[in-house]
Design a protein around this motif. Structure first.
Motif, mmCIF file in Angstrom:
data_model
loop_
_atom_site.group_PDB
_atom_site.id
_atom_site.type_symbol
_atom_site.label_atom_id
_atom_site.label_comp_id
_atom_site.label_asym_id
_atom_site.label_seq_id
_atom_site.Cartn_x
_atom_site.Cartn_y
_atom_site.Cartn_z
ATOM 1 N N ALA A 80 0.831 -1.209 0.000
ATOM 2 C CA ALA A 80 0.000 0.000 0.000
ATOM 3 C C ALA A 80 0.866 1.260 0.000
ATOM 4 O O ALA A 80 0.606 2.217 -0.739
ATOM 5 C CB ALA A 80 -0.934 -0.015 1.208
ATOM 6 N N MET A 81 1.911 1.261 0.815
ATOM 7 C CA MET A 81 2.761 2.454 0.918
ATOM 8 C C MET A 81 3.613 2.654 -0.338
ATOM 9 O O MET A 81 3.850 3.786 -0.767
ATOM 10 C CB MET A 81 3.639 2.359 2.161
ATOM 11 C CG MET A 81 2.842 2.399 3.449
ATOM 12 S SD MET A 81 3.873 2.472 4.929
ATOM 13 C CE MET A 81 4.487 4.147 4.813
ATOM 14 N N ASP A 82 4.064 1.553 -0.946
ATOM 15 C CA ASP A 82 4.810 1.668 -2.203
ATOM 16 C C ASP A 82 3.919 2.215 -3.307
ATOM 17 O O ASP A 82 4.368 2.999 -4.152
ATOM 18 C CB ASP A 82 5.385 0.307 -2.614
ATOM 19 C CG ASP A 82 6.679 -0.024 -1.871
ATOM 20 O OD1 ASP A 82 7.165 0.844 -1.118
ATOM 21 O OD2 ASP A 82 7.198 -1.138 -2.046
ATOM 22 N N TRP A 83 2.656 1.803 -3.321
ATOM 23 C CA TRP A 83 1.720 2.341 -4.310
ATOM 24 C C TRP A 83 1.518 3.838 -4.072
ATOM 25 O O TRP A 83 1.505 4.625 -5.015
ATOM 26 C CB TRP A 83 0.392 1.596 -4.225
ATOM 27 C CG TRP A 83 -0.654 2.147 -5.155
ATOM 28 C CD1 TRP A 83 -0.796 1.871 -6.487
ATOM 29 C CD2 TRP A 83 -1.701 3.081 -4.827
ATOM 30 N NE1 TRP A 83 -1.856 2.567 -7.004
ATOM 31 C CE2 TRP A 83 -2.425 3.321 -6.009
ATOM 32 C CE3 TRP A 83 -2.079 3.725 -3.658
ATOM 33 C CZ2 TRP A 83 -3.522 4.176 -6.055
ATOM 34 C CZ3 TRP A 83 -3.162 4.586 -3.692
ATOM 35 C CH2 TRP A 83 -3.878 4.812 -4.869
ATOM 36 N N CYS A 84 1.388 4.223 -2.825
ATOM 37 C CA CYS A 84 1.234 5.650 -2.501
ATOM 38 C C CYS A 84 2.478 6.440 -2.898
ATOM 39 O O CYS A 84 2.383 7.564 -3.383
ATOM 40 C CB CYS A 84 0.994 5.838 -0.999
ATOM 41 S SG CYS A 84 -0.575 5.208 -0.396
ATOM 42 N N GLY A 85 3.663 5.831 -2.688
ATOM 43 C CA GLY A 85 4.908 6.541 -2.935
ATOM 44 C C GLY A 85 5.227 6.723 -4.395
ATOM 45 O O GLY A 85 5.937 7.655 -4.771
ATOM 46 N N GLY A 86 4.727 5.829 -5.242
ATOM 47 C CA GLY A 86 4.960 5.975 -6.662
ATOM 48 C C GLY A 86 6.345 5.554 -7.091
ATOM 49 O O GLY A 86 7.085 4.901 -6.358
ATOM 50 N N GLN A 92 1.620 0.882 -9.998
ATOM 51 C CA GLN A 92 0.898 2.036 -10.516
ATOM 52 C C GLN A 92 -0.141 1.636 -11.552
ATOM 53 O O GLN A 92 -0.963 2.465 -11.960
ATOM 54 C CB GLN A 92 1.884 3.036 -11.111
ATOM 55 C CG GLN A 92 2.924 3.548 -10.118
ATOM 56 C CD GLN A 92 2.296 4.077 -8.847
ATOM 57 O OE1 GLN A 92 1.445 4.953 -8.886
ATOM 58 N NE2 GLN A 92 2.707 3.543 -7.698
ATOM 59 N N THR A 116 -5.436 1.593 -10.282
ATOM 60 C CA THR A 116 -5.911 2.969 -10.081
ATOM 61 C C THR A 116 -6.058 3.285 -8.603
ATOM 62 O O THR A 116 -5.731 4.387 -8.156
ATOM 63 C CB THR A 116 -7.263 3.170 -10.795
ATOM 64 O OG1 THR A 116 -7.129 2.760 -12.162
ATOM 65 C CG2 THR A 116 -7.685 4.634 -10.745
ATOM 66 N N PHE A 117 -6.558 2.324 -7.850
ATOM 67 C CA PHE A 117 -6.719 2.507 -6.409
ATOM 68 C C PHE A 117 -6.284 1.238 -5.675
ATOM 69 O O PHE A 117 -6.395 0.133 -6.212
ATOM 70 C CB PHE A 117 -8.178 2.819 -6.034
ATOM 71 C CG PHE A 117 -8.572 4.240 -6.263
ATOM 72 C CD1 PHE A 117 -8.412 5.192 -5.265
ATOM 73 C CD2 PHE A 117 -9.091 4.638 -7.493
ATOM 74 C CE1 PHE A 117 -8.773 6.509 -5.480
ATOM 75 C CE2 PHE A 117 -9.450 5.945 -7.709
ATOM 76 C CZ PHE A 117 -9.291 6.887 -6.714
ATOM 77 N N HIS A 167 -6.932 -1.003 1.559
ATOM 78 C CA HIS A 167 -6.330 -1.877 2.586
ATOM 79 C C HIS A 167 -7.372 -2.159 3.662
ATOM 80 O O HIS A 167 -7.834 -1.246 4.354
ATOM 81 C CB HIS A 167 -5.107 -1.203 3.198
ATOM 82 C CG HIS A 167 -4.323 -2.089 4.123
ATOM 83 N ND1 HIS A 167 -4.769 -2.417 5.384
ATOM 84 C CD2 HIS A 167 -3.132 -2.740 3.962
ATOM 85 C CE1 HIS A 167 -3.886 -3.211 5.964
ATOM 86 N NE2 HIS A 167 -2.879 -3.423 5.131
ATOM 87 N N CYS A 226 -8.602 -2.066 -9.592
ATOM 88 C CA CYS A 226 -8.241 -1.774 -8.202
ATOM 89 C C CYS A 226 -7.629 -3.009 -7.545
ATOM 90 O O CYS A 226 -7.939 -4.152 -7.915
ATOM 91 C CB CYS A 226 -9.476 -1.345 -7.397
ATOM 92 S SG CYS A 226 -10.294 0.136 -8.047
#
Length: 564
Positions: free
Chosen positions: A53-59, A80, A83-84, A87, A134
């Protein structure tokens, strides 16, 4: 982490490592719509899902920032493609089946307080899940109960078919979930830390003086080898406890009970720094502790709560429980709750609600709850023949559910563990389907008992599967179970005796495995595959299947012998 394949309705580990996010979500070029991340307690399942989840947020910048620090899961760009990412913690939605409803209650309701805003968000998320790809991370399938109907797993409605669901779970849960062969699922097995000694060195560097690091690290590796603790280092939780105890000059002997007592003592110290040692500790693992005895009354009450929540409460209230359950056990006293929350043994969560807010409580980790439950059983041994027996009779396949409690009990109280192993074996014998889900638990219990000085424990088992990994420990159990054996499966590779000298029966330098069948009056099936397998005694067996590899002309011969 390793890929798994389906074999006769069950998942079997392969030799294919999983080192990238793409390998988790794809098989070859095919998208996995439903994925299981299997792993034992403390192996890092929850941490891995949080990392995704955090890696997806970080890009994409996360990958470049990491440099060469990690060879695994650096393909953050792959994430990436979703799209969403949602968790979900399944222990907070134990009776819900619809995943969309879980997202509404756990995520949207925690963001929006007003009903109108929530309704708008509900509609928006619903449209997103219909149109976009997603990823839904569902943590803790083994802590989810469902409604007891035909739904074995949380589900998505047809309109949300583009979404991918990734479940984390302990392996036993998949042994009881009925997955049809026609359904498309994939699974990976998380075994813990890839380079445990590298992580040990990193942690040590934070705990000792820089000038002493190399000397301490060398001493640490020697200590691990001497005490035979290497197998525990794959668990992040265990590794942290072992390294920290070493830095404080506390030696461990390989007992899980000992390590959980160490964790428990560090938590007690946070709430109450009073120190007092046991003159005569009730259990071996309590020896030399300093912060347990001053807090015994509170710990005993929390152990009672752990036991009752697992074995007396309804399934939906076994992991997460409210003030009602605390009131029932008279656990709502201010001093007790202050200790439980300040120490961190219990955690609390405020539940968002349109009408009113309530609190729910849970133990810091399910394995800590299981350890405390085992501790309560060891202090009240009559519970095995009463409450636990009733629990096993009440819940289908529940003998697998309590594996960790059983393993801890083997280290705490031999008599209770022996009785419980007989109960578990009876249930397993009735449901045995060829996959020996109980044997690993019994072997882990044996090792825990031996690590705590209980060398003569007599655990019950009737289905034996010998291979190069189980041959020594399993032979110790075999010697005391011959009269109970229903099936015997021996698969020994030719390298087993060549690479190391085995110790079985009375032969300290054996080049074979010797099995005395003279007492095996109940034996129904026998399968032999490999060299160095010696059978002794007269036997009346209905079916023998022998696979012989020593024929001069053909590679394999199957021999079927039917005895009347």
């Amino acid at each position: 982490m390793w890929a798994m394949c389906k074999d006769k309705g069950a998942f079997k580990k392969t030799d294919a490592p999983v080192r990238q996010y793409k390998d988790v979500c794809f098989t070859d070029t095919k998208v996995n719509q439903r994925i299981f991340l299997q792993g034992e307690a403390g192996s890092g399942k929850t941490t891995f899902l949080a990392k995704m989840a955090m890696d997806w947020c970080g890009g994409s910048h996360v990958s470049s920032a990491s440099g060469n620090s990690s060879l695994f899961f650096r393909d953050v760009d792959f994430l990436q493609g979703y799209t969403f990412v949602f968790h979900i913690t399944l222990r907070h939605s134990v009776q819900l089946v619809d995943v969309y409803t879980m997202i509404k209650e756990q995520i949207i309701d925690s963001i929006y307080s007003l009903g109108e805003d929530r309704e708008k968000a509900y509609r928006l998320v619903n449209e997103i899940m219909k149109r976009e790809i997603c990823l839904i991370l569902l943590d803790g399938l083994d802590e989810w109960t469902g409604q007891g109907d035909h739904h074995n797993l949380p589900t998505l409605v047809v309109d949300h078919s583009k979404c991918v669901m990734l479940f984390s779970t302990r392996p036993w849960k998949l042994a009881v979930v009925n997955i049809k062969n026609s359904e498309i699922y994939s699974s990976v097995q998380l075994e813990g830390i890839n380079e445990p000694f590298e992580l040990c060195r990193i942690i040590l560097s934070r705990l000792v003086d820089e000038n002493d690091l190399e000397i301490k690290y060398t001493a640490f590796k020697n200590y691990i080898e001497k005490q035979k603790l290497t197998h525990l280092l794959s668990s992040p939780m265990m590794l942290s406890a072992i390294v920290c105890s070493f830095s404080e000059e506390m030696e461990l002997k390989g007992s899980k009970c000992e390590i959980y007592i160490l964790l428990l003592e560090s938590l007690c110290k946070k709430a109450n720094r009073e120190m007092r040692e046991f003159e005569q500790p009730p259990f071996q693992c309590l020896k030399c502790t300093q912060f347990i005895k001053p807090n015994m009354e509170d710990l005993n009450r929390l152990a009672e709560l752990a036991f009752n929540s697992l074995f007396v409460n309804t399934k939906e209230n076994s992991i997460v429980f409210g003030i009602t359950q605390l009131n029932t056990l008279k656990m709502d006293g201010r001093e007790l709750m202050d200790f439980a929350l300040k120490s961190g043994i219990l955690t609390a969560k405020r539940n968002a609600s349109v009408k009113r807010s309530t609190s729910s409580f849970m133990f810091i980790h399910l394995s800590m709850q299981e350890f405390l439950a085992a501790y309560h059983i060891a202090r009240n041994t009559h519970l095995v023949d009463s409450v636990i027996l009733e629990y096993l009779n009440r819940h289908t396949n529940s003998y697998l559910d309590i594996s960790q409690v059983f393993i801890f009990l083997c280290g705490l109280d031999v008599s209770s563990a022996e009785t419980l192993s007989s109960m578990m074996e009876q249930h397993h014998a009735m449901k045995h389907s060829g996959v020996n889900a109980l044997q690993d638990t019994i072997l882990a219990g044996l090792r825990e008992a031996v690590a705590n000085g209980h060398n003569e424990i007599r655990l019950r088992l009737s289905h034996f599967h010998f291979n190069e990994h189980t041959i020594i420990d399993l032979h110790r159990i075999w010697a005391k179970n011959a009269a109970n054996v229903l099936s015997l499966d021996v698969r020994i590779s030719k390298e087993t005796f060549g690479n190391r000298r085995m110790s079985t029966a009375n032969d300290e330098s054996a080049s074979h495995i010797k099995l005395d069948l003279s007492m095996c009056r109940k034996l129904k099936k026998l399968f032999l595959d490999g060299k160095g397998i010696l059978l002794k005694g007269k036997y009346n067996i209905r079916l023998i299947v022998c696979k012989v590899h020593s024929m001069p002309i053909v590679n394999t011969v199957h021999v079927f012998v039917l005895f009347t």
